[in-house]
Scaffold this motif. Sequence first.
Motif, PDB file in Angstrom:
ATOM      1  N   TRP A 249      -0.932 -15.466  -3.860  1.00 17.53           N
ATOM      2  CA  TRP A 249      -2.086 -14.946  -4.571  1.00 17.53           C
ATOM      3  C   TRP A 249      -2.128 -13.427  -4.456  1.00 17.53           C
ATOM      4  O   TRP A 249      -2.397 -12.724  -5.428  1.00 17.53           O
ATOM      5  N   MET A 250      -1.824 -12.891  -3.249  1.00 19.36           N
ATOM      6  CA  MET A 250      -1.801 -11.438  -3.077  1.00 19.36           C
ATOM      7  C   MET A 250      -0.766 -10.814  -4.012  1.00 19.36           C
ATOM      8  O   MET A 250      -0.994  -9.739  -4.560  1.00 19.36           O
ATOM      9  N   SER A 251       0.377 -11.467  -4.215  1.00 21.37           N
ATOM     10  CA  SER A 251       1.399 -10.941  -5.117  1.00 21.37           C
ATOM     11  C   SER A 251       0.905 -10.924  -6.556  1.00 21.37           C
ATOM     12  O   SER A 251       1.112  -9.950  -7.278  1.00 21.37           O
ATOM     13  N   VAL A 252       0.237 -12.004  -6.977  1.00 22.08           N
ATOM     14  CA  VAL A 252      -0.306 -12.060  -8.329  1.00 22.08           C
ATOM     15  C   VAL A 252      -1.397 -11.007  -8.481  1.00 22.08           C
ATOM     16  O   VAL A 252      -1.438 -10.261  -9.455  1.00 22.08           O
ATOM     17  N   LYS A 253      -2.271 -10.936  -7.493  1.00 24.19           N
ATOM     18  CA  LYS A 253      -3.352  -9.964  -7.544  1.00 24.19           C
ATOM     19  C   LYS A 253      -2.778  -8.551  -7.609  1.00 24.19           C
ATOM     20  O   LYS A 253      -3.287  -7.697  -8.338  1.00 24.19           O
ATOM     21  N   ASP A 254      -1.697  -8.314  -6.868  1.00 20.63           N
ATOM     22  CA  ASP A 254      -1.032  -7.007  -6.873  1.00 20.63           C
ATOM     23  C   ASP A 254      -0.591  -6.635  -8.278  1.00 20.63           C
ATOM     24  O   ASP A 254      -0.734  -5.494  -8.701  1.00 20.63           O
ATOM     25  N   THR A 255      -0.066  -7.584  -9.005  1.00 17.66           N
ATOM     26  CA  THR A 255       0.408  -7.337 -10.364  1.00 17.66           C
ATOM     27  C   THR A 255      -0.715  -6.837 -11.259  1.00 17.66           C
ATOM     28  O   THR A 255      -0.523  -5.952 -12.077  1.00 17.66           O
ATOM     29  N   PHE A 256      -1.921  -7.368 -11.065  1.00 20.55           N
ATOM     30  CA  PHE A 256      -3.039  -7.026 -11.927  1.00 20.55           C
ATOM     31  C   PHE A 256      -3.905  -5.886 -11.399  1.00 20.55           C
ATOM     32  O   PHE A 256      -4.676  -5.312 -12.140  1.00 20.55           O
ATOM     33  N   SER A 257      -3.781  -5.561 -10.122  1.00 24.94           N
ATOM     34  CA  SER A 257      -4.698  -4.564  -9.567  1.00 24.94           C
ATOM     35  C   SER A 257      -4.004  -3.288  -9.127  1.00 24.94           C
ATOM     36  O   SER A 257      -4.620  -2.457  -8.481  1.00 24.94           O
ATOM     37  N   ALA A 258      -2.737  -3.134  -9.458  1.00 23.02           N
ATOM     38  CA  ALA A 258      -2.006  -1.903  -9.139  1.00 23.02           C
ATOM     39  C   ALA A 258      -2.134  -1.539  -7.660  1.00 23.02           C
ATOM     40  O   ALA A 258      -2.532  -0.439  -7.307  1.00 23.02           O
ATOM     41  N   ASN A 259      -1.783  -2.484  -6.798  1.00 24.94           N
ATOM     42  CA  ASN A 259      -1.797  -2.245  -5.344  1.00 24.94           C
ATOM     43  C   ASN A 259      -3.164  -1.776  -4.854  1.00 24.94           C
ATOM     44  O   ASN A 259      -3.291  -0.764  -4.189  1.00 24.94           O
ATOM     45  N   ASP A 260      -4.184  -2.493  -5.194  1.00 26.01           N
ATOM     46  CA  ASP A 260      -5.561  -2.150  -4.867  1.00 26.01           C
ATOM     47  C   ASP A 260      -5.808  -2.301  -3.363  1.00 26.01           C
ATOM     48  O   ASP A 260      -5.967  -3.413  -2.857  1.00 26.01           O
ATOM     49  N   ASP A 261      -5.841  -1.166  -2.665  1.00 28.35           N
ATOM     50  CA  ASP A 261      -6.045  -1.181  -1.216  1.00 28.35           C
ATOM     51  C   ASP A 261      -7.381  -1.803  -0.843  1.00 28.35           C
ATOM     52  O   ASP A 261      -7.491  -2.524   0.144  1.00 28.35           O
ATOM     53  N   LYS A 262      -8.406  -1.540  -1.645  1.00 29.57           N
ATOM     54  CA  LYS A 262      -9.730  -2.101  -1.372  1.00 29.57           C
ATOM     55  C   LYS A 262      -9.676  -3.627  -1.384  1.00 29.57           C
ATOM     56  O   LYS A 262     -10.216  -4.293  -0.498  1.00 29.57           O
ATOM     57  N   ALA A 263      -9.010  -4.185  -2.375  1.00 28.44           N
ATOM     58  CA  ALA A 263      -8.905  -5.647  -2.475  1.00 28.44           C
ATOM     59  C   ALA A 263      -8.125  -6.215  -1.289  1.00 28.44           C
ATOM     60  O   ALA A 263      -8.487  -7.268  -0.747  1.00 28.44           O
ATOM     61  N   MET A 264      -7.059  -5.529  -0.875  1.00 23.79           N
ATOM     62  CA  MET A 264      -6.288  -6.012   0.280  1.00 23.79           C
ATOM     63  C   MET A 264      -7.147  -5.978   1.535  1.00 23.79           C
ATOM     64  O   MET A 264      -7.120  -6.915   2.350  1.00 23.79           O
ATOM     65  N   LEU A 265      -7.939  -4.909   1.703  1.00 22.34           N
ATOM     66  CA  LEU A 265      -8.804  -4.826   2.881  1.00 22.34           C
ATOM     67  C   LEU A 265      -9.873  -5.911   2.858  1.00 22.34           C
ATOM     68  O   LEU A 265     -10.215  -6.457   3.904  1.00 22.34           O
TER      69      LEU A 265
ATOM     70  N   THR B 295       0.818  -1.209   0.000  1.00 16.26           N
ATOM     71  CA  THR B 295       0.000   0.000   0.000  1.00 16.26           C
ATOM     72  C   THR B 295       0.857   1.266   0.000  1.00 16.26           C
ATOM     73  O   THR B 295       1.960   1.288   0.548  1.00 16.26           O
ATOM     74  N   LYS B 296       0.318   2.285  -0.607  1.00 16.16           N
ATOM     75  CA  LYS B 296       0.946   3.611  -0.583  1.00 16.16           C
ATOM     76  C   LYS B 296       0.242   4.517   0.430  1.00 16.16           C
ATOM     77  O   LYS B 296       0.733   5.572   0.768  1.00 16.16           O
ATOM     78  N   ASN B 297      -0.918   4.083   0.914  1.00 14.37           N
ATOM     79  CA  ASN B 297      -1.714   4.854   1.848  1.00 14.37           C
ATOM     80  C   ASN B 297      -1.084   4.785   3.240  1.00 14.37           C
ATOM     81  O   ASN B 297      -0.988   3.705   3.827  1.00 14.37           O
ATOM     82  N   PRO B 298      -0.649   5.927   3.811  1.00 13.00           N
ATOM     83  CA  PRO B 298       0.026   5.909   5.111  1.00 13.00           C
ATOM     84  C   PRO B 298      -0.848   5.373   6.246  1.00 13.00           C
ATOM     85  O   PRO B 298      -0.350   4.706   7.151  1.00 13.00           O
ATOM     86  N   GLU B 299      -2.155   5.655   6.201  1.00 12.77           N
ATOM     87  CA  GLU B 299      -3.052   5.151   7.243  1.00 12.77           C
ATOM     88  C   GLU B 299      -3.138   3.628   7.188  1.00 12.77           C
ATOM     89  O   GLU B 299      -3.059   2.953   8.219  1.00 12.77           O
ATOM     90  N   LEU B 300      -3.293   3.088   5.985  1.00 17.93           N
ATOM     91  CA  LEU B 300      -3.342   1.638   5.839  1.00 17.93           C
ATOM     92  C   LEU B 300      -2.007   1.000   6.190  1.00 17.93           C
ATOM     93  O   LEU B 300      -1.966  -0.053   6.836  1.00 17.93           O
ATOM     94  N   LYS B 301      -0.925   1.623   5.764  1.00 21.75           N
ATOM     95  CA  LYS B 301       0.407   1.091   6.080  1.00 21.75           C
ATOM     96  C   LYS B 301       0.572   0.976   7.599  1.00 21.75           C
ATOM     97  O   LYS B 301       1.040  -0.042   8.117  1.00 21.75           O
ATOM     98  N   GLY B 302       0.150   2.013   8.337  1.00 20.48           N
ATOM     99  CA  GLY B 302       0.228   1.976   9.799  1.00 20.48           C
ATOM    100  C   GLY B 302      -0.632   0.878  10.396  1.00 20.48           C
ATOM    101  O   GLY B 302      -0.212   0.164  11.311  1.00 20.48           O
ATOM    102  N   TYR B 303      -1.852   0.745   9.871  1.00 18.93           N
ATOM    103  CA  TYR B 303      -2.761  -0.302  10.347  1.00 18.93           C
ATOM    104  C   TYR B 303      -2.163  -1.684  10.094  1.00 18.93           C
ATOM    105  O   TYR B 303      -2.113  -2.525  10.995  1.00 18.93           O
ATOM    106  N   PHE B 304      -1.698  -1.917   8.862  1.00 19.62           N
ATOM    107  CA  PHE B 304      -1.136  -3.221   8.519  1.00 19.62           C
ATOM    108  C   PHE B 304       0.107  -3.531   9.356  1.00 19.62           C
ATOM    109  O   PHE B 304       0.272  -4.658   9.837  1.00 19.62           O
ATOM    110  N   THR B 305       0.967  -2.556   9.543  1.00 20.01           N
ATOM    111  CA  THR B 305       2.192  -2.748  10.325  1.00 20.01           C
ATOM    112  C   THR B 305       1.861  -3.071  11.781  1.00 20.01           C
ATOM    113  O   THR B 305       2.457  -3.976  12.380  1.00 20.01           O
ATOM    114  N   ASN B 306       0.901  -2.349  12.344  1.00 22.57           N
ATOM    115  CA  ASN B 306       0.488  -2.586  13.731  1.00 22.57           C
ATOM    116  C   ASN B 306      -0.095  -3.989  13.889  1.00 22.57           C
ATOM    117  O   ASN B 306       0.220  -4.694  14.862  1.00 22.57           O
TER     118      ASN B 306
END
Length: 150
Positions: free
Chosen positions: A80-96, A32-43
Amino acid sequence: MNNLEKLNGQLNELITKNYDAEKGYKKAADLTKNPELKGYFTNQAQNRYDFGHALKNEIKSTGGDVDKGTSLKGDLHRAWMSVKDTFSANDDKAMLEEVVRGEEAAVEEYNEILSDATLAPTTQNLIKNQVQSVQKALADARSLEAWENK
């Protein structure tokens, strides 16, 4: 299989799933490039690491053996997340969406163990505290997901 062996097996499964979740959260934080999501995921990655170690200590305190490693299913999910990342341009919605799905499954697994009437009080308290934290993480993920949908 006696009750202690069954419990140690269940706790080892939780350890594996927590380490799978930790690695998944780390992967999501990297994507993710979103700082709020990055913080949430890291925590959440740190929480799952801590959960795993607390569960290890609980198993050791009962004289059980701790398994090592992540699960094949978790490894496949991250791939699968890595493959999905390739096709969805780091789709934060899909990761959530994946986080919500994973946390819902985790709550079910924790609750299944809590339904076992033979848990020692220390084990029961540990599992209750962890499931409450997972439920909060799930609620937070749903809030973030709703925000992403705007």
